[in-house]
Design a protein around this motif. Structure first.
Motif, PDB file in Angstrom:
ATOM      1  N   UNK A 186       0.816  -1.233   0.000  1.00  0.00           N
ATOM      2  CA  UNK A 186       0.000   0.000   0.000  1.00  0.00           C
ATOM      3  C   UNK A 186       0.835   1.262   0.000  1.00  0.00           C
ATOM      4  N   UNK A 187       1.978   1.237   0.687  1.00  0.00           N
ATOM      5  CA  UNK A 187       2.817   2.434   0.711  1.00  0.00           C
ATOM      6  C   UNK A 187       3.331   2.780  -0.676  1.00  0.00           C
ATOM      7  N   UNK A 188       3.672   1.753  -1.466  1.00  0.00           N
ATOM      8  CA  UNK A 188       4.167   2.002  -2.822  1.00  0.00           C
ATOM      9  C   UNK A 188       3.057   2.556  -3.699  1.00  0.00           C
ATOM     10  N   UNK A 189       1.855   1.987  -3.563  1.00  0.00           N
ATOM     11  CA  UNK A 189       0.734   2.495  -4.364  1.00  0.00           C
ATOM     12  C   UNK A 189       0.427   3.943  -4.016  1.00  0.00           C
ATOM     13  N   UNK A 190       0.448   4.258  -2.726  1.00  0.00           N
ATOM     14  CA  UNK A 190       0.197   5.642  -2.318  1.00  0.00           C
ATOM     15  C   UNK A 190       1.285   6.578  -2.833  1.00  0.00           C
ATOM     16  N   UNK A 191       2.534   6.101  -2.804  1.00  0.00           N
ATOM     17  CA  UNK A 191       3.631   6.938  -3.298  1.00  0.00           C
ATOM     18  C   UNK A 191       3.487   7.208  -4.790  1.00  0.00           C
ATOM     19  N   UNK A 192       3.149   6.183  -5.580  1.00  0.00           N
ATOM     20  CA  UNK A 192       2.971   6.369  -7.019  1.00  0.00           C
ATOM     21  C   UNK A 192       1.805   7.313  -7.319  1.00  0.00           C
ATOM     22  N   UNK A 193       0.710   7.140  -6.580  1.00  0.00           N
ATOM     23  CA  UNK A 193      -0.440   8.034  -6.759  1.00  0.00           C
ATOM     24  C   UNK A 193      -0.076   9.462  -6.402  1.00  0.00           C
ATOM     25  N   UNK A 194       0.677   9.633  -5.316  1.00  0.00           N
ATOM     26  CA  UNK A 194       1.094  10.973  -4.910  1.00  0.00           C
ATOM     27  C   UNK A 194       1.992  11.631  -5.931  1.00  0.00           C
ATOM     28  N   UNK A 195       2.911  10.841  -6.533  1.00  0.00           N
ATOM     29  CA  UNK A 195       3.799  11.394  -7.563  1.00  0.00           C
ATOM     30  C   UNK A 195       2.994  11.858  -8.770  1.00  0.00           C
ATOM     31  N   UNK A 196       2.017  11.026  -9.200  1.00  0.00           N
ATOM     32  CA  UNK A 196       1.196  11.398 -10.355  1.00  0.00           C
ATOM     33  C   UNK A 196       0.394  12.660 -10.077  1.00  0.00           C
ATOM     34  N   UNK A 197      -0.217  12.734  -8.882  1.00  0.00           N
ATOM     35  CA  UNK A 197      -0.999  13.924  -8.540  1.00  0.00           C
ATOM     36  C   UNK A 197      -0.113  15.156  -8.417  1.00  0.00           C
ATOM     37  N   UNK A 198       1.067  14.995  -7.820  1.00  0.00           N
ATOM     38  CA  UNK A 198       1.980  16.131  -7.697  1.00  0.00           C
ATOM     39  C   UNK A 198       2.425  16.628  -9.063  1.00  0.00           C
ATOM     40  N   UNK A 199       2.675  15.697  -9.982  1.00  0.00           N
ATOM     41  CA  UNK A 199       3.063  16.089 -11.338  1.00  0.00           C
ATOM     42  C   UNK A 199       1.954  16.903 -12.004  1.00  0.00           C
ATOM     43  N   UNK A 200       0.708  16.448 -11.865  1.00  0.00           N
ATOM     44  CA  UNK A 200      -0.408  17.168 -12.471  1.00  0.00           C
ATOM     45  C   UNK A 200      -0.582  18.548 -11.843  1.00  0.00           C
ATOM     46  N   UNK A 201      -0.406  18.632 -10.529  1.00  0.00           N
ATOM     47  CA  UNK A 201      -0.566  19.923  -9.848  1.00  0.00           C
ATOM     48  C   UNK A 201       0.514  20.903 -10.291  1.00  0.00           C
ATOM     49  N   UNK A 202       1.765  20.436 -10.347  1.00  0.00           N
ATOM     50  CA  UNK A 202       2.880  21.338 -10.650  1.00  0.00           C
ATOM     51  C   UNK A 202       2.874  21.757 -12.113  1.00  0.00           C
ATOM     52  N   UNK A 203       2.606  20.814 -13.024  1.00  0.00           N
ATOM     53  CA  UNK A 203       2.759  21.105 -14.449  1.00  0.00           C
ATOM     54  C   UNK A 203       1.448  21.431 -15.162  1.00  0.00           C
ATOM     55  N   UNK A 204       0.307  21.277 -14.491  1.00  0.00           N
ATOM     56  CA  UNK A 204      -0.963  21.566 -15.142  1.00  0.00           C
ATOM     57  C   UNK A 204      -1.809  22.539 -14.332  1.00  0.00           C
TER      58      UNK A 204
END
Length: 304
Positions: A34-52
């Motif tokens: 679960x920690x890995x899934x949360x980390x991957x989801x967080x990275x994707x959301x952070x990317x969308x927030x920063x670049x979009x």
């Protein structure tokens, strides 16, 4: 105990089927923690927030920094109005033409076998691999004053470069793969059995296309048109080369934003940029609403 012994004896004698082996416990589709899934989801959301998300917020914040009155005045300025009209006119010409080309190209590639089919498929992808600036230079070298066809065009008082025809041609070139690339794999996957059945039953070619083919490809066609329209309105490189940057005449909205930015007129530049962003958001919203409204039909089309 006696019953179990008798069952075992019957199974040994072949009179009863053997008991099925117990199934192993169900395992998750992926083995990540679960920690890995949360980390991957967080990275994707952070990317969308920063670049979009943040750039969009910054554009609208800068556009409204001077208040609504200043924002509306920037959009009502004559040069801005001319840029908006030219952008919409260019898209209104380029998108339908690319729609027709995309349908014809997809039909040809998906339904027929012929010499040069691979070459045609490769050429459709050419605008994806060629810089838009290079494509604009090609039109200048072909239709410019000192280009290959320049003397003939000058004799007949026909102007293509630094005018609307050149802008439309450059926009068509950079946007024509979108519709075709959406339809080719879809039509190849669907096959031609239904069209052949319609022809056998006496339908004409146009009737087969309108009542059989078009309903099956309408979602792919819609996606291609949306992508083509977004790129047509936001194209900068090719249009910048062939337009000549004649303010109020051959400047589209992206070019007008550049001119205002170079003049340090930040509020007006971001106001026009926000209008472009708003058009893109409206397009995406319309796409999402159509997907939600016709979700069942869309799923059935994808299955077939």
């Amino acid at each position: 105990m006696a019953v179990e012994a008798s069952l075992d004896t019957a199974q040994d004698a072949g009179r009863l089927p053997a008991r099925p082996a117990p199934r192993p416990p169900a395992r998750p589709a992926t083995g990540e923690r679960p920690a890995i899934r949360l980390a991957l989801t967080g990275i994707a959301l952070a990317f969308l927030v920063v670049f979009l998300f943040l750039p969009l917020v910054a554009v609208f914040a800068q556009a409204l920094a001077g208040g609504w009155q200043t924002y509306l005045e920037a959009l009502q300025e004559p040069d801005a109005q001319a840029a908006i009209r030219l952008t919409l006119l260019t898209a209104a010409i380029a998108v339908p033409l690319n729609c027709v080309f995309g349908i014809c190209a997809a039909w040809c590639i998906a339904r027929f076998e012929f010499t040069g089919k691979s070459l045609l498929t490769t050429l459709i992808d050419l605008p994806f691999s060629v810089s838009p600036v290079i494509s604009g230079m090609v039109y200048v070298l072909l239709f410019g004053l000192h280009g290959l066809l320049g003397p003939w065009l000058r004799e007949h008082d026909i102007q293509i470069v630094f005018a609307l025809p050149g802008i439309v041609l450059a926009t068509i070139f950079v946007t024509f793969p979108f519709v075709a690339r959406e339809l080719i794999p879809l039509m190849q996957e669907q096959g031609s059995e239904e069209e052949e059945a319609a022809l056998v039953m006496g339908a004409s070619g146009w009737q087969t296309f309108l009542w059989v083919t078009l309903p099956k490809i309408r979602w792919g066609l819609l996606y291609g048109v949306l992508l083509c329209n977004a790129r047509a309105m936001g194209e900068f490189g090719a249009v910048a080369v062939v337009s000549g940057h004649i303010r109020g005449e051959t400047t589209t909205m992206p070019l007008h934003v550049e001119i205002l930015y170079n003049e340090y007129n930040m509020v007006a530049a971001f106001a026009v940029a926000s209008l472009l962003a708003l058009l893109a958001l409206v397009t995406l919203t319309a796409k999402a609403l159509l997907e939600w409204r016709y979700a069942d039909e869309l799923a059935a089309t994808r299955r077939h």
